[in-house]
Design an enzyme around this catalytic site. Structure first.
Site, PDB file in Angstrom:
ATOM      1  N   LYS A   1     144.732 -25.800  57.150  1.00  0.00           N
ATOM      2  CA  LYS A   1     145.242 -24.897  58.177  1.00  0.00           C
ATOM      3  C   LYS A   1     145.175 -23.478  57.631  1.00  0.00           C
ATOM      4  O   LYS A   1     145.786 -23.164  56.612  1.00  0.00           O
ATOM      5  CB  LYS A   1     146.675 -25.271  58.526  1.00  0.00           C
ATOM      6  CG  LYS A   1     147.275 -24.386  59.605  1.00  0.00           C
ATOM      7  CD  LYS A   1     148.686 -24.839  59.945  1.00  0.00           C
ATOM      8  CE  LYS A   1     149.292 -23.972  61.026  1.00  0.00           C
ATOM      9  NZ  LYS A   1     150.680 -24.395  61.334  1.00  0.00           N
TER      10      LYS A   1
ATOM     11  N   LYS B   1     142.210 -26.425  61.258  1.00  0.00           N
ATOM     12  CA  LYS B   1     142.748 -25.518  62.263  1.00  0.00           C
ATOM     13  C   LYS B   1     142.573 -24.078  61.799  1.00  0.00           C
ATOM     14  O   LYS B   1     142.922 -23.796  60.647  1.00  0.00           O
ATOM     15  CB  LYS B   1     144.236 -25.852  62.457  1.00  0.00           C
ATOM     16  CG  LYS B   1     144.964 -24.996  63.470  1.00  0.00           C
ATOM     17  CD  LYS B   1     146.433 -25.391  63.559  1.00  0.00           C
ATOM     18  CE  LYS B   1     147.103 -24.569  64.654  1.00  0.00           C
ATOM     19  NZ  LYS B   1     148.529 -24.812  64.770  1.00  0.00           N
TER      20      LYS B   1
HETATM   21 ZN   LIG Z   1     155.308 -23.695  60.783  1.00  0.00          ZN
END
Ligand SMILES: [Zn+2]
Length: 324
Positions: free
Chosen positions: A195, A248
């Site tokens: 992420k 992501k």
């Molecule tokens: Zn968070």
């Protein structure tokens, strides 16, 4: 043996031929629909920077999940907007928290839909950070207990899958241990393993009211310039017990999705994030791009890069376009 024996256009001439030789499939069954759940009844408040997406009370989330399911979308992922926030993120692991209540309601009323619960603290802390804070430092290890507690309470409410998005070190192992100890050894973990600290999350923070009060998330989310680090993070999460991993955002990180897909043998998900949604919606609204085609092209590109599953705010819309 080149031209004229080779004429690649032969296989592009008609829709039937193009369809016969298409390399990458996209179907409603690949999609996961994200929803923001809030307290109350009959609440359906549009998010300014995400036209067509709403803050939903549990009853409205049930209706949305029903619609998604009827279009062939197999799963929803829930984010919570709690009635109040504090330093310990109590709302994240409250047995009657917003995500827990919405999960229970959806599992009760919508047949066959999978509920994935996002595990993080930033929507529930008054400072907006993903963990326990001391001064301006986000403390890793004290945060793990709270994340595990959150995942257990979500599983108890009926969540089929838990999805930690916090990026603390060791969270997957802590959550696995917590789930197993509470009797949820069959609940899989979908970890947001790679992420990135991305500018494309802007609209989400408006939706989830989770903008940090000070600092930013660069001390735990990844540097956009790195890809080897993503492979390391993914491997560590799998070693700790992640059943599926996520990258992501999606479109600006197709190379990362591709590399992760090559490196591991677990299902790979990609999160087509709020900023990606907002850009497409805004350009289409101005008549600058064809919305339907741009949506499907974006999603097929994410699949082509190697994602098995795509979390996208376009899930219902795409399912509809795909004939669901
Ligand atoms: Zn968070």
């Amino acid at each position: 043996m080149g031209f004229p024996a080779q004429r690649p256009r032969r296989l592009r001439r008609t829709g039937a031929i193009r369809s016969l030789v298409r390399e990458t499939g996209l179907s409603a069954g690949d999609l996961i629909y994200p929803m923001f759940v809030c307290p109350g009844k009959r609440v359906r408040q549009e998010i300014g920077s995400m036209p067509g997406q709403f803050n939903l009370s549990a009853d409205e989330a049930v209706a949305e999940a029903q619609e998604a399911r009827s279009l062939g979308v197999p799963a929803v992922i829930l984010f919570g907007i709690p009635p109040s926030k504090d330093a310990k993120a109590s709302g994240a692991y409250d047995p009657h928290g917003v995500v827990q209540e919405a999960t229970a309601a959806i599992k009760k009323d919508v047949e066959g839909v999978l509920v994935i619960a996002d595990v993080c603290l930033c929507e529930y802390t008054d400072h907006g950070h993903c963990g326990v804070v001391q001064g301006e430092e986000i403390l890793n290890d004290p945060t793990l207990d709270l994340l595990a507690k959150t995942a257990v309470s979500q599983a108890r409410a009926g969540a089929d899958i838990v999805a930690p998005s916090d990026m603390m070190d060791g969270r997957v192992a802590a959550i696995r241990k917590g789930l197993d100890a509470a009797g949820f050894d069959q609940v899989p973990i979908l970890s947001y393993a790679a992420k990135y600290a991305s500018a494309f999350y802007g609209p989400f923070r408006e939706a989830a009211q989770s903008t940090p009060k000070f600092g930013d998330r660069r001390s735990h989310q990844m540097d956009p310039a790195n890809v080897r680090e993503a492979l390391k993070a993914v491997r560590l999460d799998i070693e700790e017990g992640a059943d599926m991993v996520m990258v992501k955002p999606a479109l600006p990180y197709l190379d990362v999705i591709h590399r992760v897909r090559q490196a591991v043998d677990v299902p790979v998900a990609a999160y087509h994030v709020s900023g990606e949604y907002a850009m497409l919606v805004a350009a289409a609204k101005n008549g600058w791009i064809d919305r339907d085609r741009a949506v499907l092209e974006s999603l097929v590109a994410i699949r082509r890069a190697g994602a098995d599953l795509i979390v996208t705010y376009f899930a219902k819309e795409a399912a509809h376009l795909l004939g669901g």
